[in-house]
Write a protein that holds these residues in place. Structure first.
Motif, short mmCIF file in Angstrom:
data_model
loop_
_atom_site.label_atom_id
_atom_site.label_comp_id
_atom_site.label_asym_id
_atom_site.label_seq_id
_atom_site.Cartn_x
_atom_site.Cartn_y
_atom_site.Cartn_z
N VAL A 188 -4.00 8.22 -7.18
CA VAL A 188 -3.88 7.07 -6.30
C VAL A 188 -2.42 6.92 -5.90
N TYR A 189 -2.15 6.88 -4.59
CA TYR A 189 -0.79 6.70 -4.12
C TYR A 189 -0.49 5.20 -4.07
N LEU A 190 0.59 4.82 -4.75
CA LEU A 190 0.99 3.42 -4.82
C LEU A 190 2.43 3.26 -4.34
N THR A 191 2.69 2.14 -3.67
CA THR A 191 4.05 1.77 -3.30
C THR A 191 4.42 0.52 -4.09
N PHE A 192 5.71 0.41 -4.39
CA PHE A 192 6.21 -0.67 -5.24
C PHE A 192 7.37 -1.37 -4.56
N GLU A 193 7.22 -2.64 -4.27
CA GLU A 193 8.31 -3.43 -3.70
C GLU A 193 9.24 -3.95 -4.79
N ARG A 194 8.70 -4.10 -6.00
CA ARG A 194 9.47 -4.64 -7.12
C ARG A 194 9.47 -3.65 -8.28
N ALA A 195 10.55 -3.72 -9.05
CA ALA A 195 10.63 -2.91 -10.27
C ALA A 195 9.84 -3.58 -11.38
N GLY A 196 9.36 -2.79 -12.31
CA GLY A 196 8.69 -3.38 -13.46
C GLY A 196 7.85 -2.38 -14.22
N ARG A 197 7.32 -2.86 -15.32
CA ARG A 197 6.35 -2.10 -16.11
C ARG A 197 5.00 -2.73 -15.87
N ARG B 264 -7.10 3.54 -17.80
CA ARG B 264 -5.89 2.71 -17.65
C ARG B 264 -4.66 3.58 -17.80
N GLN B 265 -3.61 3.18 -17.10
CA GLN B 265 -2.31 3.83 -17.21
C GLN B 265 -1.24 2.77 -17.28
N ARG B 266 -0.27 3.00 -18.15
CA ARG B 266 0.91 2.13 -18.22
C ARG B 266 2.02 2.89 -17.51
N ILE B 267 2.65 2.24 -16.52
CA ILE B 267 3.67 2.90 -15.73
C ILE B 267 4.91 2.03 -15.62
N GLN B 268 5.99 2.69 -15.28
CA GLN B 268 7.23 1.99 -14.98
C GLN B 268 7.64 2.42 -13.58
N ALA B 269 8.02 1.44 -12.75
CA ALA B 269 8.38 1.73 -11.37
C ALA B 269 9.69 1.06 -11.00
N ARG B 270 10.37 1.66 -10.04
CA ARG B 270 11.58 1.05 -9.48
C ARG B 270 11.22 0.46 -8.14
N ALA B 271 11.96 -0.54 -7.72
CA ALA B 271 11.75 -1.14 -6.40
C ALA B 271 11.95 -0.05 -5.35
N GLY B 272 11.02 0.02 -4.41
CA GLY B 272 11.09 1.01 -3.35
C GLY B 272 10.39 2.32 -3.66
N ASP B 273 9.87 2.47 -4.89
CA ASP B 273 9.15 3.69 -5.27
C ASP B 273 7.85 3.82 -4.48
N GLY B 274 7.43 5.04 -4.31
CA GLY B 274 6.11 5.37 -3.78
C GLY B 274 5.71 6.69 -4.41
N ARG B 275 4.57 6.71 -5.10
CA ARG B 275 4.18 7.95 -5.77
C ARG B 275 2.70 7.92 -6.14
N ILE C 15 -0.15 8.18 -8.85
CA ILE C 15 -0.41 7.94 -10.26
C ILE C 15 -1.75 8.61 -10.56
N GLU C 16 -1.79 9.44 -11.58
CA GLU C 16 -3.01 10.18 -11.91
C GLU C 16 -3.76 9.51 -13.05
N PHE C 17 -5.05 9.35 -12.83
CA PHE C 17 -5.95 8.74 -13.81
C PHE C 17 -7.01 9.78 -14.19
N PRO C 18 -7.08 10.17 -15.46
CA PRO C 18 -8.11 11.12 -15.87
C PRO C 18 -9.52 10.56 -15.66
N ILE C 19 -10.43 11.47 -15.41
CA ILE C 19 -11.86 11.13 -15.29
C ILE C 19 -12.57 11.86 -16.42
N ASP C 20 -13.40 11.14 -17.15
CA ASP C 20 -14.17 11.76 -18.24
C ASP C 20 -14.94 12.95 -17.67
#
Length: 92
Positions: free
Chosen positions: A30-39, A58-69, A71-76
């Protein structure tokens, strides 16, 4: 289809693209963009054509403001990728 939950907006996130891969390891990217930094903790639910849930992850991620990337989620591996009609993504 990609369905972004309203919980992403207040956190400054947007989900814009989805790629499903069946081999060698099944996963949803899933491609996500982040306006704010955070976990953040993100959850995806895999739904069939009738809207029934056939998996989640579920995935726990850390992002910086302005990131776009992606995120990979495994499927059983027992879940057939071709049966996934919609991927819902939300912030927990």
């Amino acid at each position: 289809n990609l369905s972004a939950d309203e919980s992403l907006g207040p956190a400054g996130m947007a989900a814009t693209s989805l790629h499903l891969k069946g081999a060698p390891e099944p996963r949803a990217s899933v491609y996500l963009t982040f306006e704010r930094a955070g976990r953040f903790t993100l959850e995806v639910r895999y739904l069939n054509g009738a809207g029934g849930e056939i998996g989640r992850n579920r995935q726990r991620i850390q992002a910086r403001a302005g990131d776009g990337r992606f995120i990979e989620f495994p499927i059983d591996p027992r879940t057939r990728v071709e049966n996934i009609h919609t991927v819902q993504v939300k912030r927990l």
